[in-house]
Design a protein around this motif. Structure first.
Motif, short mmCIF file in Angstrom:
data_model
loop_
_atom_site.label_atom_id
_atom_site.label_comp_id
_atom_site.label_asym_id
_atom_site.label_seq_id
_atom_site.Cartn_x
_atom_site.Cartn_y
_atom_site.Cartn_z
N SER A 125 0.83 -1.22 0.00
CA SER A 125 0.00 0.00 0.00
C SER A 125 0.86 1.26 0.00
CB SER A 125 -0.91 0.02 1.23
OG SER A 125 -1.74 -1.11 1.20
N TRP A 126 1.96 1.25 0.76
CA TRP A 126 2.78 2.47 0.84
C TRP A 126 3.35 2.86 -0.52
CZ3 TRP A 126 7.81 1.75 -0.67
CH2 TRP A 126 8.37 0.47 -0.53
N LEU A 127 3.67 1.86 -1.36
CA LEU A 127 4.20 2.18 -2.69
C LEU A 127 3.05 2.54 -3.64
CD1 LEU A 127 6.60 2.49 -4.58
CD2 LEU A 127 6.55 0.03 -5.00
N ALA A 128 1.92 1.84 -3.50
CA ALA A 128 0.76 2.16 -4.33
C ALA A 128 0.34 3.62 -4.10
CB ALA A 128 -0.38 1.21 -4.01
N GLU A 129 0.41 4.06 -2.84
CA GLU A 129 0.03 5.44 -2.53
C GLU A 129 0.98 6.45 -3.17
OE1 GLU A 129 -0.17 5.09 1.71
OE2 GLU A 129 -1.99 3.84 1.50
N GLU A 134 4.04 3.16 -11.56
CA GLU A 134 4.27 4.41 -12.31
C GLU A 134 5.28 5.32 -11.60
OE1 GLU A 134 0.61 6.11 -14.58
OE2 GLU A 134 -0.05 5.42 -12.60
N SER A 135 5.47 5.07 -10.32
CA SER A 135 6.36 5.94 -9.56
C SER A 135 7.81 5.72 -9.99
CB SER A 135 6.18 5.65 -8.07
OG SER A 135 7.39 5.78 -7.39
N SER A 136 8.58 6.81 -10.05
CA SER A 136 9.97 6.68 -10.50
C SER A 136 10.80 5.87 -9.50
CB SER A 136 10.59 8.05 -10.71
OG SER A 136 10.50 8.77 -9.51
N GLU A 137 10.34 5.77 -8.26
CA GLU A 137 11.13 5.01 -7.28
C GLU A 137 10.84 3.51 -7.30
OE1 GLU A 137 10.24 5.59 -3.03
OE2 GLU A 137 8.45 6.70 -3.62
N ALA A 138 9.79 3.09 -8.03
CA ALA A 138 9.35 1.68 -7.96
C ALA A 138 10.45 0.68 -8.34
CB ALA A 138 8.09 1.47 -8.79
N PRO A 139 11.14 0.87 -9.47
CA PRO A 139 12.15 -0.15 -9.84
C PRO A 139 13.23 -0.33 -8.76
CG PRO A 139 11.67 1.26 -11.72
CD PRO A 139 11.00 1.88 -10.54
N GLU A 144 15.56 -3.25 -4.08
CA GLU A 144 15.99 -3.31 -2.67
C GLU A 144 15.24 -4.42 -1.92
OE1 GLU A 144 15.27 0.76 -1.59
OE2 GLU A 144 16.82 1.39 -3.01
N PHE A 145 13.94 -4.51 -2.21
CA PHE A 145 13.15 -5.60 -1.58
C PHE A 145 13.70 -6.96 -2.01
CE2 PHE A 145 9.83 -8.64 -2.92
CZ PHE A 145 9.53 -9.18 -1.68
N THR A 146 13.99 -7.10 -3.29
CA THR A 146 14.52 -8.38 -3.79
C THR A 146 15.82 -8.73 -3.05
OG1 THR A 146 13.65 -7.88 -5.99
CG2 THR A 146 15.24 -9.66 -5.86
N ALA A 147 16.69 -7.74 -2.93
CA ALA A 147 18.00 -7.98 -2.29
C ALA A 147 17.79 -8.47 -0.86
CB ALA A 147 18.82 -6.70 -2.30
N LYS A 148 16.92 -7.80 -0.14
CA LYS A 148 16.69 -8.16 1.27
C LYS A 148 16.12 -9.58 1.38
CE LYS A 148 16.30 -6.92 5.61
NZ LYS A 148 17.40 -6.46 6.45
N ALA A 149 15.10 -9.86 0.59
CA ALA A 149 14.45 -11.16 0.67
C ALA A 149 15.39 -12.28 0.21
CB ALA A 149 13.17 -11.17 -0.16
N ALA A 199 12.25 -2.00 -16.04
CA ALA A 199 13.38 -1.54 -15.22
C ALA A 199 13.40 -2.31 -13.89
CB ALA A 199 13.26 -0.04 -14.96
N GLY A 200 12.23 -2.57 -13.34
CA GLY A 200 12.14 -3.33 -12.08
C GLY A 200 12.70 -4.73 -12.24
N HIS A 201 12.41 -5.34 -13.37
CA HIS A 201 12.95 -6.69 -13.63
C HIS A 201 14.47 -6.66 -13.62
CE1 HIS A 201 13.80 -10.57 -15.36
NE2 HIS A 201 14.35 -10.01 -16.42
N ARG A 202 15.05 -5.67 -14.31
CA ARG A 202 16.51 -5.60 -14.38
C ARG A 202 17.12 -5.38 -12.99
NH1 ARG A 202 17.19 -8.43 -18.12
NH2 ARG A 202 18.97 -8.76 -16.82
#
Ligand code: IFM
Length: 404
Positions: A125-129, A134-139, A144-149, A199-202
């Motif tokens: 939700s925090w990112l959806a908000e 569409e947000s430039s920070e999403a990728p 960062e989430f991928t790295a942590k998990a 970009a998120g995939h990369r």
């Protein structure tokens, strides 16, 4: 090498992956902190009912793994719920990470290869908000989430899928309005979302490569067999480029391409059509019943990307389980034929393990090889699961069922 034995018996290659798949939001229940939960509860969306407790797999995950093992499958594809792991920006839940780690190690203990998807349709939700994909920070956020998990789950991950069907996220979200944010026919926002997902995939691939372990990493894409008819060539080419190829081209350097196929689409001089013949057999999803599409899409994905293919999803919604047996039998024959033609297909994953939450269509669809009682959550394997498990255990598909 595959072999074609006597009669119609087909043998699949040694080491072939035989799996089934699920996604966190569709089975876990209680995922209240993502864009889908909000969409399910907002006025005016096409969602027919909320996900609620789903299949209660957050609590029953071990039973699910036991089912996969008992059926005789050697892989299980499931997803991590980002909003559970990172409920607020930069704040990570050790409890959630530990649970997914337990799933990965328990799968290994049961002889099942854990195929982990890092994003399957839901966004916290925090990112959806802040604008979601569409947000430039999403990728970067997703990287960062991928790295942590990935660091927490470690090298017991068997295979990693970054984003599930990014083309469907964008198409349903900005053209058909059936997924969050529920926007229809906005092709500018569709394009932006596609670019951000690419970009998120990369970013996610980079993070996985830098994480402990060295398992195969890839994207999973929704693909249909695209059939051209006279006058439909231009429309087909446009669809192919904007919905499939822009994502297929973004996989350079990956280890595999995940192909997810349910049907074929036709293109005529009056545009796109789900079926041509008015008497075509249709499924409750409104798709043409055409299992052979999977062989065609796997071949096209391999040709465009040059990568090995894993069929990471294929299946059918039907309340008549004997239809599912027919569908899987015919689909596997088309996969085998493609392998015989030289296409490097390394696995077949049936959607889905459980009858589950089919997004805007709620619980009205039945894709599972295991039935789930909606009140008690009791699981009951269907004959199609037993059939698929038998093929998986032996690596051999017998003669077609009588009557098909
Ligand atoms: O249920 C979905 C899944 O989440 C993504 N691929 C298609 C499936 C069936 O519609």
């Amino acid at each position: 090498m595959t072999t074609t034995g006597s009669s119609d018996e087909l043998r699949f290659p040694e080491g072939f992956l035989w799996g089934t798949a699920t996604a966190a939001h569709q089975i876990e229940g209680g995922n209240t902190n993502n864009d889908w939960w909000a969409f399910e509860h907002a006025d005016g969306t096409p969602v027919i009912e909320p996900s609620g407790d789903a299949c209660d797999s957050w609590n029953r995950w071990e039973q699910d793994l036991d089912l996969v093992a008992k059926l005789g499958l050697n892989s299980y594809r499931f997803s991590l719920e980002w909003s559970r792991i990172e409920p607020a920006p930069g704040e990570f839940s050790t409890v959630a990470l530990d649970r997914y780690k337990q799933m990965v190690t328990t799968a290994r203990d049961r002889g099942i290869l854990p195929v982990v998807t890092f994003h399957h349709f839901t966004t916290p939700s925090w990112l959806a908000e802040r604008g979601g994909w569409e947000s430039s920070e999403a990728p970067d956020r997703f990287g960062e989430f991928t790295a942590k998990a990935a660091a927490h789950l470690g090298d017991e991950i068997g295979m990693a899928c970054t984003i599930n069907e990014p083309n469907i996220v964008a198409l349903m979200g900005f053209v058909l309005g059936a997924f969050p944010p529920g926007v229809a026919m906005d092709f500018g926002r569709y394009d932006l979302c596609c670019e951000q997902l690419n970009a998120g995939h990369r970013r996610s691939v980079e993070a996985l490569r830098a994480a402990p372990g060295s398992y195969p990493v890839g994207l999973t894409l929704s693909m249909a067999e695209l059939v051209g008819h006279e006058g439909g060539e231009e429309e087909l080419a446009r669809f192919q480029e904007t919905v499939e190829d822009r994502f297929l081209r973004n996989t350079v350097g990956d280890d595999f391409i995940g192909v997810q196929t349910y049907t074929r689409f036709h293109f005529t001089n009056s545009g796109y059509q789900v079926a041509i013949d008015p008497s075509a057999r249709m499924t409750p999803m409104g798709y043409e019943f055409y299992p052979e599409a999977v062989g065609a899409t796997a071949s096209r994905a391999a040709a465009v990307t040059g990568l090995p293919v894993i069929v990471t999803e294929n299946g059918v919604s039907t309340a008549d389980d004997s239809e599912r047996i027919e569908f899987v039998d015919r689909a596997l024959r088309s996969v085998h034929a493609a392998i015989e033609d030289g296409v490097d297909i390394r696995g077949y994953t049936l959607w889905s393990l459980l009858d589950n939450f089919e997004w805007a269509l709620g619980y009205s669809q039945h894709f599972g090889i295991v039935e789930v009682d909606r009140t008690t959550f009791a699981r009951n394997p269907k004959p199609s699961g037993v059939f698929f498990g038998r093929v998986a255990r032996s690596g051999v598909l017998g003669a077609p069922p009588v009557g098909s």
